[in-house]
Write a protein that holds these residues in place. Structure first.
Motif, PDB file in Angstrom:
ATOM      1  N   LEU A  55      26.477  29.101  46.746  1.00 26.48           N
ATOM      2  CA  LEU A  55      25.917  27.762  46.416  1.00 26.48           C
ATOM      3  C   LEU A  55      24.287  28.010  46.781  1.00 26.48           C
ATOM      4  N   PRO A  56      24.291  28.678  48.131  1.00 25.61           N
ATOM      5  CA  PRO A  56      22.458  28.860  48.353  1.00 25.61           C
ATOM      6  C   PRO A  56      21.789  29.378  47.295  1.00 25.61           C
ATOM      7  N   MET A  57      22.313  30.718  46.596  1.00 21.49           N
ATOM      8  CA  MET A  57      22.163  31.687  46.704  1.00 21.49           C
ATOM      9  C   MET A  57      20.587  30.773  45.279  1.00 21.49           C
ATOM     10  N   GLY A  58      20.857  29.627  45.079  1.00 22.07           N
ATOM     11  CA  GLY A  58      19.738  28.914  43.574  1.00 22.07           C
ATOM     12  C   GLY A  58      20.613  29.324  41.858  1.00 22.07           C
ATOM     13  N   ALA A  59      18.964  29.689  42.112  1.00 17.79           N
ATOM     14  CA  ALA A  59      18.601  30.395  40.316  1.00 17.79           C
ATOM     15  C   ALA A  59      18.796  31.887  40.302  1.00 17.79           C
ATOM     16  N   TYR A  60      20.121  31.770  40.960  1.00 22.09           N
ATOM     17  CA  TYR A  60      19.915  33.816  40.722  1.00 22.09           C
ATOM     18  C   TYR A  60      20.162  33.891  40.067  1.00 22.09           C
ATOM     19  N   GLU A 116      31.606  29.142  47.936  1.00 17.57           N
ATOM     20  CA  GLU A 116      30.153  29.138  48.976  1.00 17.57           C
ATOM     21  C   GLU A 116      29.569  30.122  49.398  1.00 17.57           C
ATOM     22  N   LEU A 117      28.996  31.461  48.644  1.00 16.67           N
ATOM     23  CA  LEU A 117      28.389  31.920  49.044  1.00 16.67           C
ATOM     24  C   LEU A 117      27.683  31.832  48.058  1.00 16.67           C
ATOM     25  N   TRP A 136      35.137  31.500  49.102  1.00 18.85           N
ATOM     26  CA  TRP A 136      34.627  31.881  49.845  1.00 18.85           C
ATOM     27  C   TRP A 136      32.810  32.261  49.147  1.00 18.85           C
ATOM     28  N   ASP A 195      23.672  29.085  39.741  1.00 20.93           N
ATOM     29  CA  ASP A 195      23.313  27.621  39.922  1.00 20.93           C
ATOM     30  C   ASP A 195      23.998  26.801  38.853  1.00 20.93           C
TER      31      ASP A 195
END
Lengths: 310, 310
Positions: free
Chosen positions: A257-262, A254-255, A251, A214
């Motif tokens: 983004l929702p992973m957060g603090a990955y 975009e993938l 993409w 992130d």
């Protein structure tokens, strides 16, 4: 889709990836022989504990386990699954030799580029070698204990083009074991595409000081570098006639983004003081691009920085 | 970004979501008071164990924990975080009452639609109420033990429009605790968008017999129904002047593909024999759409099927 035996299966590298997929295959009824090094005693005593998913009841333990300390005790296999770290490839050959007979097929679940070629060099050019690219999050949390956090999927591919009958066979065994699978049009296409994510996000999270994905997206300069790296991979892939669309690169953001603090796998290795898979993820695509005169200055810089951290 | 105290924080619903975020907030220095029901004895003895991410060293235990059995022991809070299941809303009111003074702000981390309105009805229309939509995978694996499998992020929004100063304040506290955050333009926009994924994938994985998301994508009829459901949510949102682009709907499928054999929260509830959050995820959007004459036959059918399974 019924059960189809793969025959005698050897598994080398019972870590996060090998323990997870090997455990699922064994549970589904395949005859899997696990080769251990330091964890052997523990495996004999406690078996292999696997948490397959986000769901509590999916925890299971294989005990007793077909665990071995020496490859000679296993002998020739019908299928040999290689799940060891790519950093260990050179030391691996000796361990694999007793497992590989004239009709043994190989499946590598290793990260990055060059693994199929490495096995082909070692075990002959007419051998069936399948690549399985793992899109998943697993972690070895203790000896013989593996947790899978995000199921994801495995993409199966072969260098010669579409999946062979043997490739289809091993993919079906994975599916029967409950693993989501895809057949890639070609292994090269799948590999270059996977690197479009792995090179920027595995690399920059490490070189930027051990930060999560992130924070790459929140930083303009790091986002710019991620884009450059993707474009260089795209250009190198194109030189090998693998055409990756711009939309595919978009993409990837975009993938993420929702992973957060990955924390990507290279970052986890780096933070835990383990060796990062620099050559298979970064070095090999750089060499392949450079070999066909693709200019890859951003990847060159990243590769240099990663080597400087060793 | 430095530490900013939220003052006295009460947390109700120490499950997968509440335990994870509450634990991180408390670790970061916030004065969090945890209200327990059945797990109280366990919490006093063992504290709260949290695995924050995919990384082993990120496991931590808060012990001693500011744990309480009765809301009266906590008293009025500056912030009250509501993380209980939306299915428990009616029983919740009594438990919340002693925590809410004239200047208490509320943050709901609950699933689906209608939670802010529910709290507004109960605690007055001039109260600051912030919605936090959680995109994450957490699981309560034992009493007072929470595992977070995928970090994800929290989207903060308010019904009146952009985030207020109080909304910004609570978001910054989450960020300081290591949680990836986003500010939504409006809570309504964020809610309808989240339902575009939650309605089809939470719903169909349950009604199709308890299957994972990859099997929805592999089945033509289920994929068709997922598209219909998204289109109905899009139409209902538009009637409330929330415009969702077709590309956003397409992106929901692209996000789901790499998840593999994923189990959404409603499916986990269903498989574990817990009550599914039917009203907040399915019933409320159906009622809101129907109220403004949007035809939602596919959602009506899904809602009926889910109620039939009870």
């Amino acid at each position: 889709m019924g059960f189809n035996s793969l025959g005698k299966v050897g598994l080398v590298g019972v870590g996060a990836v090998g323990g997870f997929y090997g455990g699922l295959l064994a549970r589904s009824g395949q005859d899997v022989h696990f080769l251990f090094r330091s964890d052997y005693e523990f495996a004999v005593k406690n078996g292999l504990k696997v948490t397959t998913c986000l769901d509590e009841p999916d925890r299971f333990r294989l005990n007793p386990l077909q665990a071995y300390r020496f490859a000679e005790e296993i002998g020739h296999c019908d299928w040999l699954i290689v799940a060891a770290k790519a950093t260990a490839n050179q030391n691996l050959l000796e361990a694999l030799q007793p497992l590989v007979g004239s009709s043994t097929s190989l499946l590598t679940l290793q990260n990055g580029m060059g693994n199929v070629e490495f096995l082909r060099n070692a075990f002959g050019s007419d051998r069936r070698i399948v690549g399985g690219l793992c899109f998943t999050c697993s972690n070895r949390v203790a000896p013989c204990e593996v947790e899978n956090y995000f199921p994801g999927y495995v993409q199966f591919g072969e260098s010669e083009g579409p999946l062979s009958r043997e490739g289809e066979q091993v993919m079906k065994a994975f599916q029967y074991a409950g693993i989501s699978c895809q057949a890639a049009d070609s292994l090269e296409d799948a590999l270059w595409r996977k690197l479009c994510w792995n090179v920027p996000f595995n690399g920059l999270t490490v070189t930027a000081g051990g930060i999560t994905t992130d924070l790459i997206l929140q930083d303009k300069e790091l986002t710019r570098r991620a884009r450059c790296l993707m474009n260089e991979i795209q250009a190198a892939a194109a030189a090998y006639e693998v055409m990756i669309e711009d939309e595919f690169l978009e993409w990837q953001f975009e993938l993420t983004l929702p992973m957060g603090a990955y924390k990507p796998s290279s970052l986890l290795d780096f933070l835990a003081g383990r060796e990062v898979e620099i050559e298979s993820i970064f070095g090999e695509p750089l060499r392949r691009g450079t070999r066909v005169n693709v200019h890859m200055p951003e990847l060159q810089r990243l590769y240099g920085q990663l080597n400087g951290l060793k």
